[in-house]
Design an enzyme around this catalytic site. Structure first.
Site, PDB file in Angstrom:
ATOM      1  N   CYS A   1      -0.490 -15.259  -0.147  1.00  0.00           N
ATOM      2  CA  CYS A   1      -1.608 -15.628  -1.012  1.00  0.00           C
ATOM      3  C   CYS A   1      -2.473 -16.633  -0.259  1.00  0.00           C
ATOM      4  CB  CYS A   1      -1.098 -16.241  -2.311  1.00  0.00           C
ATOM      5  SG  CYS A   1      -2.428 -16.753  -3.394  1.00  0.00           S
ATOM      6  N   LEU A   2      -3.570 -16.158   0.259  1.00  0.00           N
ATOM      7  CA  LEU A   2      -4.435 -17.013   1.067  1.00  0.00           C
ATOM      8  C   LEU A   2      -5.860 -16.564   0.804  1.00  0.00           C
ATOM      9  CD1 LEU A   2      -4.645 -19.186   3.248  1.00  0.00           C
ATOM     10  CD2 LEU A   2      -4.251 -17.435   4.973  1.00  0.00           C
TER      11      LEU A   2
END
Lengths: 157, 274
Positions: free
Chosen positions: A90-91
């Site tokens: 999750c970036l």
């Protein structure tokens, strides 16, 4: 499609040239498919990931660089922003904050930075996120350290 | 001419080192048709930054009139391009309903042809016979319009007349060498044709050049006008006639306001994060 190929080829050449420049990242293109890459990154120092070697898998879309590459950890890692089972990351820059000026190499750097600076408020690994959010730094560190030892460090004979 | 001037600007205004050291941040190649964002003045290929603004707009339900610079995230409102030393053009972000180029369905069908295997029409149109029987000595009155549409589709730009005339001129001069054609074999002539167009088109069409040469040759060999040629292609591709040729140049497709970027069909997958 052709644009993405041309650009990936440029990145490939750049990676060959820069190999020595960034000892923390080793990017390798699949022999037969320029849209498939793997990277080996070193766990950043002064984090529970220090000393570990983590493998990333890149799947580059044909619309690259207008669309971000899909990246996931192949090596098991205990980190709030990495899915424990799938390795999904999750970036923001891999999603809606993507810019075509990023390269596979700079994405690797961003992931190294994420390892050192977890964002427990948008967790993919809730156990890991909850430890940090509860302020249990020690608990987080020991869990993350354990998995680094188990999965990311060469077994000592 | 304009091309040459732009290149001069590019190399003289940039750092004294080679262009290669200052590539377009989007395609990583030397900048082609230098353009700047109006606030931060970061440089890009015109086509690259334009494509990116369209991608950004396609993700927003209400496209904003600014775009964040891919390098520094500064909000910018226009792209400055075509700078020739004293004048320049401005392209305003998402204010382009009037002058931005919308691919018609005929353009789209041409583009789709480029995704098929080459040679899918070879059994219908015999290119070698075209060369053997000196058919190329007869001028083809549809060629200019056909080339224009083809280049528009491939470059996704409306104003391609300079490039079209350039390529058309190369073809025309090749086809009129009457005195030589008796002495050389048709294979030589055919190869000469392919190499000349390939050289003329490559700076603009890049990786699609070879296929483009192939398509030009097929169109010429067919001896058909554009409508008839399209009909054969579409039939061979197995698409139901969706009125592709009839509304080829109709301007009435305003409903389809957003420009088509043919590669971008699966964007929704990436919006799930918000």
């Amino acid at each position: 499609m052709q644009a993405s190929r041309a650009r990936l080829f440029k990145e490939y050449k750049e990676v060959q040239r820069e190999k020595v420049a960034d000892p923390d990242i080793q990017l390798v293109c699949d022999d037969s498919n320029i849209f498939k890459w793997t990277a080996l990154i070193k766990g950043p120092s002064e984090t529970p990931f220090e000393g570990g070697i983590f493998q990333l898998a890149f799947a580059v879309p044909e619309q690259y660089p207008l669309q971000p590459p899909q990246v996931r950890f192949l090596t098991k890692i205990f980190h709030p922003n990495v899915h424990f089972k799938t390795g999904e990351i999750c970036l923001d820059i891999l999603k809606n904050a993507w810019s075509p000026a990023w390269t596979l190499q700079s994405v690797c750097r961003a992931i190294i930075a994420l390892m050192a600076h977890p964002e427990p408020d948008s967790p993919l690994n809730c156990d890991s996120g909850n430890l940090l959010r509860a302020g249990d730094i020690k608990g987080y560190h020991s869990m993350a350290r354990m998995y680094t030892r188990l999965a990311a460090m060469p077994k000592k004979g | 001419m304009a091309q040459g001037q732009e290149l001069n600007v590019c190399s003289s205004s940039a750092s004294p080192s080679s262009e290669d050291s200052n590539p377009c941040p989007i395609c990583l190649a030397p900048i082609f048709r230098l353009s700047y964002l109006d606030k931060c003045f970061h440089k890009f290929c015109y086509k690259c930054i334009l494509q990116w603004t369209r991608v950004v707009a396609s993700k927003q339900s209400d496209p904003s009139s600014s775009v964040k610079c891919p390098l520094c995230k500064t909000d910018n409102f226009s792209i400055i391009h075509g700078y020739d030393g004293c004048s320049f053009q401005k392209h305003y972000i998402n204010q382009d309903s009037g002058n931005c180029f919308v691919l018609s369905s005929a353009h789209k069908y041409r583009l789709q042809c480029y995704y098929t295997e080459p040679g899918f029409l070879d059994d219908i149109f015999d290119a070698s016979r075209y060369w053997k029987s000196f058919k190329y000595l007869q001028p083809n009155c549809w060629l200019q319009n056909w080339l224009r549409r083809e280049i528009q589709a491939l470059m996704q730009e409306e104003d391609v007349d300079i490039i079209m005339h350039h390529i058309f001129g190369v073809i025309k001069s090749l086809m009129s060498h009457k005195q030589k054609c008796q002495t050389i074999t048709y294979e030589v002539k055919q190869r000469e044709f392919q190499e000349a167009i390939s050289d003329a088109a490559r700076p603009f069409l890049a990786a699609r050049t070879d296929r483009f040469v192939n398509e030009v040759e097929l169109f010429l060999a067919s001896g058909l006008n554009i409508e008839a040629y399209d009909a054969v292609c579409i039939q061979r591709l197995g698409w139901s006639a969706r009125g592709v040729t009839t509304e080829a140049t109709a301007e009435g497709e305003i409903a389809e306001h957003r420009p088509v970027i043919p590669y971008l069909h699966s964007f929704d997958d990436f919006d799930s994060s918000d």
